[in-house]
Design a protein around this motif. Structure first.
Motif, short mmCIF file in Angstrom:
data_model
loop_
_atom_site.label_atom_id
_atom_site.label_comp_id
_atom_site.label_asym_id
_atom_site.label_seq_id
_atom_site.Cartn_x
_atom_site.Cartn_y
_atom_site.Cartn_z
N GLY A 187 -9.67 7.67 -7.05
CA GLY A 187 -8.42 7.82 -6.31
C GLY A 187 -8.58 7.47 -4.84
O GLY A 187 -7.71 6.82 -4.24
N ILE A 188 -9.70 7.90 -4.25
CA ILE A 188 -9.98 7.56 -2.86
C ILE A 188 -10.13 6.05 -2.69
O ILE A 188 -9.62 5.46 -1.72
CB ILE A 188 -11.26 8.28 -2.39
N THR A 236 -6.71 4.37 -2.83
CA THR A 236 -5.96 4.67 -1.60
C THR A 236 -6.48 3.84 -0.44
O THR A 236 -5.69 3.27 0.34
CB THR A 236 -6.07 6.17 -1.27
N PRO A 251 -3.13 4.55 8.12
CA PRO A 251 -2.48 3.27 7.83
C PRO A 251 -1.99 2.57 9.10
O PRO A 251 -1.62 3.22 10.08
CB PRO A 251 -1.30 3.67 6.94
N LEU A 278 -5.38 0.21 -0.59
CA LEU A 278 -3.99 0.04 -0.15
C LEU A 278 -3.88 0.14 1.37
O LEU A 278 -3.18 -0.65 2.02
CB LEU A 278 -3.10 1.09 -0.83
N PHE A 279 -4.58 1.12 1.95
CA PHE A 279 -4.58 1.26 3.40
C PHE A 279 -5.15 0.01 4.07
O PHE A 279 -4.67 -0.44 5.11
CB PHE A 279 -5.41 2.48 3.82
#
Length: 281
Positions: free
Chosen positions: A14-15, A18, A173, A21-22
């Motif tokens: 999951g990290i 994420t 982000p 995407l960031f």
């Protein structure tokens, strides 16, 4: 409560997603990056030296097949998917000599670099003190005969973990990451490991003060305070007056007897002898 073995990989995945995407929102500004020219000129790879606090920022510009040290801990388990997802080759262990799996990891890292791949090491890991370069980076550079390339990476939008020993920096982000590379440090023939790592530490210190002066100064104050606290705990207790007296005389029942000079005792014996003779006369 014992954490099931599958939980960490799931959280790590999951990290990784994420962060990927960031990363699409990050903007990277690089200064003095000589890596490509260095490889072309020398025909060798390099060992990238970063601070432990800058690990996540370093992933924003990681090179393909770069070897990265990962500790044999639960935190390391979380980082494995993140590193693989960004093109890194995880090598389990720690860069500090004597750490868990440290010798094996360094051997694997040296072999990885000799095979023609770059490497990256958080030089003050795995447990600090912050900014204190461990021996791992110098050993890799000397054994693999490659230059060390120091770099500091400063995200301008970030969350800093205030209670972490390294004040780990989490990228937010749409941040801009400013990366400043130092000049390559080539290990000289016969150069000691300590001398080489001191040069790396000084290069990183100067660059961090230039790029992130407030955070660099704050970290130095915290490190100085912790070092002073450790010195205070280890300071020897001064002797008391009774124990000092006991060092100069023979202690009887916890008290020190006075030491009388030999001449004084001889004079007292002569005086007692004369007094006895006069009394007999």
């Amino acid at each position: 409560m014992k954490v099931p073995p599958l939980v960490n990989p799931v959280i790590g995945a999951g990290i990784a997603v994420t962060f990927r995407l960031f990363r699409l929102t990050f903007r990277i500004r690089v200064r003095n990056d000589q890596r490509e020219r260095l490889v072309q000129r020398t025909g060798k790879q390099y060992a990238l030296a970063i601070l432990h606090a800058h690990q996540l920022a370093a992933l924003s510009l990681s090179a393909p097949k770069v070897g990265a040290m990962v500790s044999r801990s639960r935190d390391g388990d979380l980082l494995m998917p993140l590193l693989r997802g960004n093109g890194c080759v995880p090598i389990r262990g720690s860069s500090g000599v004597g750490e868990k799996g440290g010798a094996t990891a360094l051997t694997k890292m040296i072999r990885h670099v000799k095979d023609g791949n770059p490497s990256v090491i958080a030089v003050d890991g795995p447990r600090g003190p912050r900014g204190v370069v461990q021996k791992g980076i110098a050993m890799v550079a000397i054994k693999a005969d490659v230059p060390i390339v120091p770099v500091v990476l400063i995200p301008r939008r970030r969350w800093i973990m205030p209670k972490a020993w390294d004040r780990m920096q989490i990228l937010l982000p749409f941040t801009r990451v400013d990366a400043l590379f130092g000049d390559p440090i080539f290990p000289a023939p016969g150069q000691s490991i300590d001398d080489l790592r001191e040069k790396v530490a000084e290069s990183l210190r100067v660059m961090e003060h230039r790029m992130d002066p407030e955070e660099a100064a704050r970290c130095e104050r915290l490190c100085s305070k912790k070092a002073g606290s450790r010195r205070g705990k280890n300071r020897p207790v001064p002797p008391t007056s009774e124990s000092s007296a006991g060092e100069t005389g023979d202690s009887v029942g916890g008290k020190a007897e006075a030491i009388v000079p030999t001449e004084t005792l001889r004079d007292a014996e002569n005086l007692a002898s004369d007094t006895s003779k006069r009394a007999a006369a």
